[in-house]
Design a protein around this motif. Structure first.
Motif, PDB file in Angstrom:
ATOM      1  N   LEU A  73      13.907   3.177 -31.830  1.00 20.24           N
ATOM      2  CA  LEU A  73      13.464   3.142 -33.224  1.00 20.24           C
ATOM      3  C   LEU A  73      12.043   3.676 -33.345  1.00 20.24           C
ATOM      4  N   GLN A  74      11.140   3.177 -32.534  1.00 21.80           N
ATOM      5  CA  GLN A  74       9.746   3.617 -32.602  1.00 21.80           C
ATOM      6  C   GLN A  74       9.635   5.118 -32.313  1.00 21.80           C
ATOM      7  N   ARG A  85       5.112   5.058 -36.761  1.00 23.01           N
ATOM      8  CA  ARG A  85       5.599   3.872 -36.055  1.00 23.01           C
ATOM      9  C   ARG A  85       5.391   2.611 -36.887  1.00 23.01           C
ATOM     10  N   LEU A  86       6.237   1.637 -36.645  1.00 21.05           N
ATOM     11  CA  LEU A  86       6.046   0.306 -37.218  1.00 21.05           C
ATOM     12  C   LEU A  86       5.051  -0.454 -36.349  1.00 21.05           C
ATOM     13  N   LEU A 122      10.724   7.364 -35.477  1.00 20.49           N
ATOM     14  CA  LEU A 122       9.979   7.312 -36.734  1.00 20.49           C
ATOM     15  C   LEU A 122       8.758   8.227 -36.687  1.00 20.49           C
ATOM     16  N   THR A 153      14.505  -1.081 -29.909  1.00 23.10           N
ATOM     17  CA  THR A 153      13.115  -1.053 -30.385  1.00 23.10           C
ATOM     18  C   THR A 153      12.430   0.235 -29.937  1.00 23.10           C
ATOM     19  N   VAL A 172      13.027   2.434 -42.162  1.00 21.36           N
ATOM     20  CA  VAL A 172      13.921   2.312 -41.010  1.00 21.36           C
ATOM     21  C   VAL A 172      15.340   2.724 -41.400  1.00 21.36           C
ATOM     22  N   ALA A 210      14.603  -3.956 -35.067  1.00 24.62           N
ATOM     23  CA  ALA A 210      15.615  -3.683 -34.040  1.00 24.62           C
ATOM     24  C   ALA A 210      16.553  -4.868 -33.865  1.00 24.62           C
ATOM     25  N   GLU A 235       4.125  -3.346 -33.852  1.00 24.25           N
ATOM     26  CA  GLU A 235       4.981  -3.764 -32.735  1.00 24.25           C
ATOM     27  C   GLU A 235       5.926  -4.902 -33.115  1.00 24.25           C
ATOM     28  N   ASP A 258       6.961  -5.835 -36.083  1.00 23.99           N
ATOM     29  CA  ASP A 258       7.928  -5.356 -37.078  1.00 23.99           C
ATOM     30  C   ASP A 258       9.021  -4.520 -36.422  1.00 23.99           C
ATOM     31  N   ALA A 259       8.665  -3.734 -35.418  1.00 29.94           N
ATOM     32  CA  ALA A 259       9.664  -2.924 -34.714  1.00 29.94           C
ATOM     33  C   ALA A 259      10.674  -3.820 -34.006  1.00 29.94           C
ATOM     34  N   TRP A 260      10.190  -4.855 -33.336  1.00 28.22           N
ATOM     35  CA  TRP A 260      11.101  -5.794 -32.666  1.00 28.22           C
ATOM     36  C   TRP A 260      12.011  -6.487 -33.685  1.00 28.22           C
TER      37      TRP A 260
END
Length: 137
Positions: free
Chosen positions: A93-94, A100-101, A97, A90, A129, A110, A103, A105-107
């Motif tokens: 990934l953040q 950022r997504l 990018l 996560t 992503v 991932a 929070e 959505d990022a989890w």
């Protein structure tokens, strides 16, 4: 983003990670006793395990006042937990990018990447992503 079509010959070990937007649509279809895009996805991918993230469970639970009804609705879906590996993914990934997504959505993204699952959702942000197997329904 990698698009993958799954049909009757699909890999039975593959996994669908269902996002909150999917669960909301699926519940709507069940309540209204109609077939729609959510049921179509589950039918087309019936050989694949359909799971949800613990993050999705938390988001979806907001719409319920009865915990028993929530558990009944979610009973067919295994809930996948977070791990240190998912936390690292996560964060990476953040950081990778340009935009950022959110929070949660990022989890969720991932988690899908970590499990090599197809993420089923309606959020266009997931299209940004890299390497995410994303199925917009």
């Amino acid at each position: 983003m990698k698009a993958r079509e799954q049909g009757p010959g699909a890999d039975a070990n593959a996994m669908l990670l269902l996002d909150t937007s999917f669960l909301i649509e699926f519940e709507h279809e069940l309540v209204n006793r109609k077939s729609g895009p959510a049921r179509a996805v589950l039918t087309a991918h019936r050989r694949q395990a359909a799971v949800i993230s613990i993050i999705t469970l938390g988001e979806f639970a907001e719409g319920f006042t009865d915990p028993k009804a929530l558990l009944e609705f979610l009973a067919p879906f295994r809930v996948v937990q977070l791990s240190r590996a998912i936390a690292w993914r996560t964060a990476a990934l953040q950081g990778s990018l340009t935009r950022r997504l959110g929070e949660n959505d990022a989890w969720i993204a991932a988690t899908a990447l970590s499990y090599e699952a197809t993420l089923v959702a309606r959020e266009r942000a997931f299209e940004r992503v890299p390497r995410l197997d994303y199925l917009a329904f």
